[in-house]
Design a protein around this motif. Structure first.
Motif, PDB file in Angstrom:
ATOM      1  N   LYS A  21     -19.739  47.387 -23.973  1.00  0.00           N
ATOM      2  CA  LYS A  21     -20.061  48.118 -25.200  1.00  0.00           C
ATOM      3  C   LYS A  21     -20.053  47.167 -26.388  1.00  0.00           C
ATOM      4  O   LYS A  21     -19.048  46.530 -26.680  1.00  0.00           O
ATOM      5  CB  LYS A  21     -19.053  49.242 -25.410  1.00  0.00           C
ATOM      6  N   ALA A  22     -21.211  47.043 -27.023  1.00  0.00           N
ATOM      7  CA  ALA A  22     -21.327  46.139 -28.172  1.00  0.00           C
ATOM      8  C   ALA A  22     -20.950  46.834 -29.468  1.00  0.00           C
ATOM      9  O   ALA A  22     -20.577  46.181 -30.438  1.00  0.00           O
ATOM     10  CB  ALA A  22     -22.754  45.601 -28.263  1.00  0.00           C
ATOM     11  N   LEU A  23     -21.069  48.163 -29.484  1.00  0.00           N
ATOM     12  CA  LEU A  23     -20.642  48.935 -30.658  1.00  0.00           C
ATOM     13  C   LEU A  23     -19.883  50.137 -30.158  1.00  0.00           C
ATOM     14  O   LEU A  23     -20.262  50.741 -29.162  1.00  0.00           O
ATOM     15  CB  LEU A  23     -21.837  49.471 -31.454  1.00  0.00           C
ATOM     16  N   GLY A  40     -18.690  40.513 -41.296  1.00  0.00           N
ATOM     17  CA  GLY A  40     -17.837  40.183 -40.149  1.00  0.00           C
ATOM     18  C   GLY A  40     -18.281  38.852 -39.581  1.00  0.00           C
ATOM     19  O   GLY A  40     -19.390  38.397 -39.851  1.00  0.00           O
ATOM     20  N   GLU A  41     -17.412  38.237 -38.776  1.00  0.00           N
ATOM     21  CA  GLU A  41     -17.761  36.935 -38.192  1.00  0.00           C
ATOM     22  C   GLU A  41     -18.865  37.095 -37.145  1.00  0.00           C
ATOM     23  O   GLU A  41     -19.185  38.203 -36.727  1.00  0.00           O
ATOM     24  CB  GLU A  41     -16.533  36.332 -37.504  1.00  0.00           C
ATOM     25  N   SER A  42     -19.364  35.973 -36.689  1.00  0.00           N
ATOM     26  CA  SER A  42     -20.394  35.966 -35.659  1.00  0.00           C
ATOM     27  C   SER A  42     -19.916  36.732 -34.423  1.00  0.00           C
ATOM     28  O   SER A  42     -18.782  36.547 -33.979  1.00  0.00           O
ATOM     29  CB  SER A  42     -20.685  34.505 -35.290  1.00  0.00           C
ATOM     30  N   GLY A  43     -20.773  37.607 -33.915  1.00  0.00           N
ATOM     31  CA  GLY A  43     -20.434  38.367 -32.720  1.00  0.00           C
ATOM     32  C   GLY A  43     -19.768  39.703 -32.998  1.00  0.00           C
ATOM     33  O   GLY A  43     -19.424  40.442 -32.073  1.00  0.00           O
ATOM     34  N   ALA A  44     -19.600  40.062 -34.280  1.00  0.00           N
ATOM     35  CA  ALA A  44     -18.925  41.313 -34.630  1.00  0.00           C
ATOM     36  C   ALA A  44     -19.749  42.545 -34.268  1.00  0.00           C
ATOM     37  O   ALA A  44     -19.206  43.634 -34.102  1.00  0.00           O
ATOM     38  CB  ALA A  44     -18.598  41.329 -36.127  1.00  0.00           C
ATOM     39  N   GLY A  45     -21.083  42.357 -34.169  1.00  0.00           N
ATOM     40  CA  GLY A  45     -21.948  43.500 -33.846  1.00  0.00           C
ATOM     41  C   GLY A  45     -22.810  43.930 -35.021  1.00  0.00           C
ATOM     42  O   GLY A  45     -23.426  44.990 -34.988  1.00  0.00           O
ATOM     43  N   LYS A  46     -22.901  43.088 -36.033  1.00  0.00           N
ATOM     44  CA  LYS A  46     -23.654  43.445 -37.243  1.00  0.00           C
ATOM     45  C   LYS A  46     -25.143  43.635 -36.940  1.00  0.00           C
ATOM     46  O   LYS A  46     -25.744  44.628 -37.329  1.00  0.00           O
ATOM     47  CB  LYS A  46     -23.483  42.347 -38.316  1.00  0.00           C
ATOM     48  N   SER A  47     -25.729  42.669 -36.241  1.00  0.00           N
ATOM     49  CA  SER A  47     -27.163  42.773 -35.949  1.00  0.00           C
ATOM     50  C   SER A  47     -27.444  43.907 -34.981  1.00  0.00           C
ATOM     51  O   SER A  47     -28.443  44.630 -35.132  1.00  0.00           O
ATOM     52  CB  SER A  47     -27.694  41.463 -35.362  1.00  0.00           C
ATOM     53  N   VAL A  48     -26.582  44.088 -34.003  1.00  0.00           N
ATOM     54  CA  VAL A  48     -26.771  45.198 -33.065  1.00  0.00           C
ATOM     55  C   VAL A  48     -26.780  46.510 -33.852  1.00  0.00           C
ATOM     56  O   VAL A  48     -27.614  47.389 -33.615  1.00  0.00           O
ATOM     57  CB  VAL A  48     -25.678  45.208 -31.966  1.00  0.00           C
TER      58      VAL A  48
END
Ligand SMILES: Nc1ncnc2c1ncn2[C@@H]1O[C@H](COP(=O)(O)OP(=O)(O)OP(=O)(O)O)[C@@H](O)[C@H]1O
Ligand SMILES: [Mg+2]
Length: 329
Positions: A21-23, A40-48
């Motif tokens: 689960k990415a989000l 949030g840092e890289s990999g936080a799920g912002k783009s998703v």
């Protein structure tokens, strides 16, 4: 009714090693004309999160739960044609890399006219006039000449201005911008952000701005959403978040801002790194990096606690609030 309501959004990636689960449980709203930052840092799920609002999440990713309502309409129930119409007309997206939007073999005018004519019943002549006007709005010098140039003839900063002009082309009510300036020089970054802010404000356009830079969030947005390992861990009015962050992770991001560091000193990075989706720790995902970690943090996922105008998912903050309330009564 809010312009955009995201409720308990969950996104899953079906990977060969199993589903991850990415989000999870991502909820927030954007009012008309409101500017909201997701940080949030890289990999936080912002783009998703950004891509899933527009239903642009691609395999093996899919929306596995929750709702996205835009102007009261449930976006997940729309046909792909209706969704494409919203994506073109009502919501615009600005990507990190200008070349994801610009077609290298067409002049600016050709692509802008084509886009306008695909959505409106107007002549080429009329479309061209609108395109020139939009280029003028983003301060492209001599827009009536520049419009016949190809993307590669422009500098990076000019290209990003064109991207903003294209985003504004169909008078959207919401722009989703994913790290719109990271590919640019630092000096130009601030200029472009200022421009985006100015145009959203004067046209009453809502903005979801995705960035890893809390400084930018504080410059541009009214509301901030802090994400960690696919969840929202703190959200509220940007001023409150910047001046009085409650979550230790948000505090860490603020301490890492360059202006918090003395000249010559190294940036105060938060030790450790964001876990991968396969290895999200039990309890609070931030617990291995948290200097205030307690036993409960390793076992139980913290729910949201109200603090001023903010919501904070942290056991320590909840305990502190409960203690303060007991002492007051
Ligand atoms: N297509 C994909 N397949 C599998 N996992 C993915 C895919 N896209 C994203 N992820 C995972 O989802 C998580 C969130 O990614 P996302 O791109 O949203 O992060 P981000 O916050 O935008 O980071 P950045 O600041 O680096 O852009 C990451 O762990 C990433 O590995
Ligand atoms: Mg990203």
């Amino acid at each position: 009714m809010a312009l955009l309501e995201v409720e308990n959004l969950e996104v899953t990636f079906g990977l060969r090693q199993g589903a991850v689960k990415a989000l999870r449980d991502v909820s927030f709203t954007v009012e008309r004309g409101e500017r909201v930052g997701i940080v949030g840092e890289s990999g936080a799920g912002k783009s998703v999160a950004a891509f899933s609002i527009l239903n642009l999440i691609s395999r093996p990713g899919y929306i596995s739960g929750g709702q996205i309502r835009f102007e009261g309409q449930d976006l997940s129930k729309l046909s792909s044609d209706a969704m494409r119409e919203i994506r073109g007309n009502r919501i615009a997206m600005i990507f990190q890399d200008p070349m994801m939007t610009l077609n290298p073999v067409l002049t600016l005018g050709q692509q802008m006219v084509e886009c306008l004519k695909a959505h409106r019943k107007i002549s080429t002549q009329e479309a061209r006039l609108i395109a020139v006007e939009k280029l003028r709005q983003v301060h492209i010098p001599s827009p009536e000449k520049r419009i016949d140039q190809y993307p590669h003839e422009l500098s990076g900063g000019m290209r990003q201005r064109v991207i903003i002009a294209i985003a504004l082309l169909l008078d959207p009510v919401l722009i989703i911008a994913d790290e719109p300036t990271t590919a640019l020089d630092v000096t130009i970054q601030a200029e472009i952000m200022e421009l985006l802010l100015e145009l959203c404000e004067s046209n009453n356009v809502g903005l979801v701005l995705i960035t890893h830079d809390l400084g930018v969030v504080s410059q541009v947005t009214q509301k901030a959403i802090v994400m960690y390992a696919g969840r929202v861990i703190e959200q509220g009015p940007t001023k409150e978040i910047i001046n009085d962050a409650q979550h230790p992770y948000t505090q860490g991001l603020i301490n890492a801002l360059p202006q918090q560091t003395l000249p010559g000193q190294r940036l105060n990075q938060i030790p450790g790194s964001m876990p991968s989706l396969q290895n999200i720790p039990a309890g609070c995902a931030f617990n291995p990096r948290c200097e205030f970690v307690m036993d409960v943090c390793k076992q139980t996922l913290p729910g949201f606690t109200r603090s001023g105008g903010c919501q904070v998912a942290c056991h320590m903050v909840r305990e502190m609030k409960e203690k303060a309330a007991q002492e007051a009564s």
